[in-house]
Design an enzyme around this catalytic site. Structure first.
Site, mmCIF file in Angstrom:
data_model
loop_
_atom_site.group_PDB
_atom_site.id
_atom_site.type_symbol
_atom_site.label_atom_id
_atom_site.label_comp_id
_atom_site.label_asym_id
_atom_site.label_seq_id
_atom_site.Cartn_x
_atom_site.Cartn_y
_atom_site.Cartn_z
ATOM 1 N N GLY A 8 37.457 -15.071 13.409
ATOM 2 C CA GLY A 8 37.494 -16.497 13.709
ATOM 3 C C GLY A 8 36.172 -17.163 13.375
ATOM 4 N N ALA A 10 35.165 -19.001 10.947
ATOM 5 C CA ALA A 10 35.131 -20.242 10.175
ATOM 6 C C ALA A 10 35.050 -21.494 11.038
ATOM 7 C CB ALA A 10 36.349 -20.327 9.264
ATOM 8 N N ASP A 32 38.320 -14.384 8.727
ATOM 9 C CA ASP A 32 39.145 -15.541 9.086
ATOM 10 C C ASP A 32 40.206 -15.722 8.014
ATOM 11 O OD1 ASP A 32 40.044 -17.944 10.379
ATOM 12 O OD2 ASP A 32 38.006 -18.293 11.078
ATOM 13 N N TYR A 153 49.603 -18.077 26.486
ATOM 14 C CA TYR A 153 48.157 -18.096 26.242
ATOM 15 C C TYR A 153 47.366 -17.358 27.329
ATOM 16 C CZ TYR A 153 43.414 -19.636 25.356
ATOM 17 O OH TYR A 153 42.059 -19.637 25.126
#
Length: 276
Positions: A8, A10, A32, A153
């Site tokens: 992740g 980016a 990413d 989540y």
């Protein structure tokens, strides 16, 4: 100087962590979907395997630290199953695949991004958490699609925190000099909470999210904690879940202290035992 891997990388916390670590003179290999060193889709087993192979080649087979920031949020239109595939299995399988490279380092550290929603959001589906921890991705994805992204989540992040605590103390991790820890951020100002793809109706819920600090967190504040947990000042941290949420967890889960109570140590011990 160390070689670190960040998924992740980016955007959001991943990008901030990269900037912080590179400013300290370290080498960072970003993973990413685009705009970084290793392009990979962590929502699939094949994508995870490809990411691990590319990282191993790029790093020369030695990784001093791994930071799992790649994740999907619950306020867009992403299916719950895909969220589970990225947030939980994308992190756990990559950590496991890179274990040999971590073992070759002189005391490696792994940091995963959990969430304070694990303790503050009601209605977390326990069967989904259990399926994740069993490693049953097909069943976890099925349940995730069924319950949708909002309950999926916190389930993905709770399972991730529990996996860290379960695995961190095992001889094949800490016995090989690899420390596993997690950070549980609250509401951080990233694309996950303010991006263009957010459902505008769902995003309104953020206005009611309690943060005693009075503001959203910044990605660089979490990046500073990432840097600490990777570094030599955190060598006693093993299996820890560190909350960095501006006080949300503390406010929503306060102890029910009796009024005007000045407990003895024995009374205090009994009080906490009764709460657990």
């Amino acid at each position: 100087m160390a070689t670190y891997v960040i998924t992740g990388a980016a955007s959001g916390i991943g990008a901030a962590s990269r900037r912080t670590l590179e400013a300290g003179g370290h080498t960072v290999i970003g993973v990413d979907l685009a705009h970084t060193d290793v392009t990979a889709d962590l929502s699939t087993p094949g994508g995870r395997a490809a990411a691990a192979a590319a990282v191993t080649e790029t790093s020369g087979g030695v990784v001093d630290g791994l930071v799992c920031c790649a994740g999907l949020g619950s306020l867009s239109h992403v299916p719950g199953g895909k969220l589970i595939a990225v947030n939980y299995f994308g992190a756990v399988e990559l950590v496991t695949a890179l274990k040999p490279a971590l073992e070759r380092a002189d005391g490696a550290s792994v940091v995963v991004i959990s969430s304070s929603s694990t303790t503050t959001q009601p209605g977390v589906p326990e069967n989904l958490v259990s399926a994740c921890l069993r490693g049953d991705e097909a069943e976890a994805v099925r349940i995730g699609d069924e319950v949708t992204a909002i309950p999926a989540y916190p389930a993905s992040k709770l399972a991730l925190a529990w996996w860290i605590r379960r695995e961190a103390v095992r001889p094949d991790w800490i016995g090989n000099g690899i420390r596993l820890n997690a950070i549980a951020p609250g509401m951080i100002d990233t694309p996950m909470t303010s991006g263009d793809d957010l459902d505008p109706e769902l995003a309104k819920a953020l206005d009611f999210y309690p943060v005693p600090l009075g503001r959203r967190g910044r990605p660089d504040e979490i990046a500073a904690l990432v840097e600490f947990l990777l570094g030599p000042g955190s060598t006693l941290f093993c299996g820890s879940v560190v909350f960095a949420d501006g006080g949300t967890d503390a406010q929503l889960r306060q102890q029910d202290w009796p009024a005007a109570w000045n407990p003895t140590p024995e009374e205090l011990t009994r009080h906490f035992q009764a709460k657990t």
